[in-house]
Structure formats: C-alpha cells, structure tokens
Design a protein around this motif. Structure first.
Motif, PDB file in Angstrom:
ATOM      1  N   UNK A  86      -5.301   3.046  -2.671  1.00 31.42           N
ATOM      2  CA  UNK A  86      -4.024   4.431  -2.576  1.00 31.42           C
ATOM      3  C   UNK A  86      -5.480   5.439  -3.407  1.00 31.42           C
ATOM      4  N   UNK A  87      -6.268   4.805  -4.333  1.00 33.35           N
ATOM      5  CA  UNK A  87      -7.157   5.590  -4.220  1.00 33.35           C
ATOM      6  C   UNK A  87      -7.725   6.465  -3.325  1.00 33.35           C
ATOM      7  N   UNK A  88      -7.879   6.274  -2.575  1.00 33.02           N
ATOM      8  CA  UNK A  88      -9.171   6.435  -1.854  1.00 33.02           C
ATOM      9  C   UNK A  88      -8.364   7.545  -0.335  1.00 33.02           C
ATOM     10  N   UNK A  89      -7.160   7.038  -0.345  1.00 30.34           N
ATOM     11  CA  UNK A  89      -6.008   7.714   0.583  1.00 30.34           C
ATOM     12  C   UNK A  89      -6.106   9.329  -0.251  1.00 30.34           C
ATOM     13  N   UNK A  90      -6.034   8.790  -1.928  1.00 26.97           N
ATOM     14  CA  UNK A  90      -5.789  10.399  -2.511  1.00 26.97           C
ATOM     15  C   UNK A  90      -7.100  11.234  -2.424  1.00 26.97           C
ATOM     16  N   UNK A  91      -7.441  10.499  -2.665  1.00 27.21           N
ATOM     17  CA  UNK A  91      -9.192  11.295  -2.339  1.00 27.21           C
ATOM     18  C   UNK A  91      -8.864  12.142  -0.850  1.00 27.21           C
ATOM     19  N   UNK A  92      -8.990  11.519  -0.287  1.00 28.94           N
ATOM     20  CA  UNK A  92      -9.034  12.111   1.302  1.00 28.94           C
ATOM     21  C   UNK A  92      -7.896  13.548   1.613  1.00 28.94           C
ATOM     22  N   UNK A 139       0.958  -1.129  -0.121  1.00 23.55           N
ATOM     23  CA  UNK A 139      -0.386   0.517  -0.047  1.00 23.55           C
ATOM     24  C   UNK A 139       0.721   1.453   0.002  1.00 23.55           C
ATOM     25  N   UNK A 140       2.024   0.982   1.047  1.00 19.51           N
ATOM     26  CA  UNK A 140       2.500   2.239   1.196  1.00 19.51           C
ATOM     27  C   UNK A 140       3.615   2.728  -0.370  1.00 19.51           C
ATOM     28  N   UNK A 141       3.787   1.444  -0.634  1.00 18.50           N
ATOM     29  CA  UNK A 141       4.866   1.696  -1.914  1.00 18.50           C
ATOM     30  C   UNK A 141       4.534   1.870  -3.201  1.00 18.50           C
ATOM     31  N   UNK A 142       2.404   1.482  -3.638  1.00 18.97           N
ATOM     32  CA  UNK A 142       2.481   1.563  -4.572  1.00 18.97           C
ATOM     33  C   UNK A 142       1.760   3.204  -4.447  1.00 18.97           C
ATOM     34  N   UNK A 143       1.452   3.987  -3.076  1.00 22.28           N
ATOM     35  CA  UNK A 143       0.949   5.124  -2.957  1.00 22.28           C
ATOM     36  C   UNK A 143       2.195   5.846  -2.583  1.00 22.28           C
TER      37      UNK A 143
END
Length: 218
Positions: free
Chosen positions: A184-190, A33-37
C-alpha cells in the motif's frame, strides 16, 4: 446502495476540493490490498476515492476477509456499479489523479492490455491510458504463463505500471498486515502521496551494532 453512486456526508463538510483517485477491486486473491489502500487514503484525507468493484472482486473480499459489498462501499467516498458504463469515470473529461486496480486479476489485466473495455472497471482503466494518467495494476497471479507476461508488456508499453504485490522481507514484516501495508505504501508513493507509519522505508544496511553503513566495501 451497492448499485448506486454515492458520497459520504462528511465529504461535503470539508469545504475544499481534493484530487480524485479511482480504486478498482477485481477477482484476484488479495482483496486486503484494496481495502487497506482505501482505508489509508481515508485516513490521509488527501484524495477523494472513487470505487469500482467487480462481481468477482466482491466475492473474493467476502471469502478472504468476511466482508460484504456494503462494507467495501463504506470505506470509499464514491461508489459505482461495475455495469454502469455511462458513469462519470468512463469519460476522460472527468479529471482524476489516476487509478489503481488492487488486486488486478489476469482477466482484468487482459481486458486493459487489449482495450476490451466491456465494463466500467476496464473502461475507467482505458480512460487513464488514453488520457496519459497514472494507472497502477497490482497484478496478482503465480506462476505466470506467456499470455500473462505478454499482457503485462502490452500494458506497460501503453503507460501502465504493473506492480505485483511482492513481499519485502528486508523490512522484517511480522504480520500479514505488515506485508500488505508495504505494498500500500509503495502504491501511494507512485502517486506522490505523502504517508507515514504505513510502510517502513529502506534506510540502508545496518551492521551488527545497528549502525548504518554508507557502502558494503568499507
């Protein structure tokens, strides 16, 4: 360069100031998750990434992904030693858009929730809380005991967002990467970071003919 703060040469060539975002990797399962983020943020180019990896986080990444600490560092713009409590991100005067800890172990969650800033990872998170900046904790554990739940409540009450990486099966993921990229997409949304082709967005239920329905009671 594992123990030093550094910047990639190409960042000096951009000639523009970007917002900074702190990314932490702790020792929970889910290093991908962290790597792909980090990789997504690099592709998007909207933010300068400041990386903190705990010792356990590096070990987990090696076990799960077969990558070294150096591999992790090459995906970030700036890297800090987790023991360097005097680094830039340890101060609220160092302006950032916020911080993500992905994955966030229950030990790291406990440190954040209880103000136990004994390393740079938890200190940087503490800075986000005191400065009222966005802090996203991708908490990775199951099942949860009462201490975990109480620490999640404490962190949430202080302003953090606790975001377990729960798979979204309604988008019909085909690979592990699909599942991870949705998170990752949801993290970026936040963080209000616009992205495309990272995570499929929900556009409503579809009937057997593929037509979108305005409601289920038609």
């Amino acid at each position: 360069m594992a123990e030093q703060e550094h910047e990639h040469e190409h960042e000096h060539k951009r000639g523009q100031t970007r917002e900074r975002i702190v990314v932490g990797l702790s020792g929970a399962s889910g290093a991908m998750i962290g790597v792909r983020l980090l990789a997504a943020l690099r592709r998007l180019g909207t933010h300068e990434t400041h990386l903190i990896v705990s010792a356990s986080g590096a070990l987990t990444a090696a076990q799960e992904l077969g990558i070294t600490r150096g591999d992790l560092e090459r995906v970030a713009d700036v890297v800090y030693n987790v023991r360097d409590i005097g680094a830039a991100v340890a101060s609220g005067s160092f302006i950032t858009a916020g911080m993500v800890i992905a994955p966030c172990s229950m030990k790291t969650l406990a440190g954040v929730a209880n103000g136990f800033a004994d390393n740079l990872l938890t200190r940087a998170a503490d800075v986000m809380l005191k400065e009222r900046r966005r802090l996203v904790l991708v908490a990775r554990e199951t099942p949860l005991n009462l201490a975990h739940l109480r620490n999640m409540t404490l962190a949430t009450e202080m302003g953090a967002i606790v975001m377990p990486p729960v798979p979204a099966f309604y988008v019909h993921p085909r690979t592990i990467e699909d599942v991870v990229d949705h998170t990752v997409g949801r993290i970026l949304d936040l963080f209000g970071i616009e992205h495309r082709e990272i995570a499929q967005r929900w556009s409503g239920l579809a009937d057997e003919f593929g037509e979108r329905r305005a409601g289920v009671d038609q």
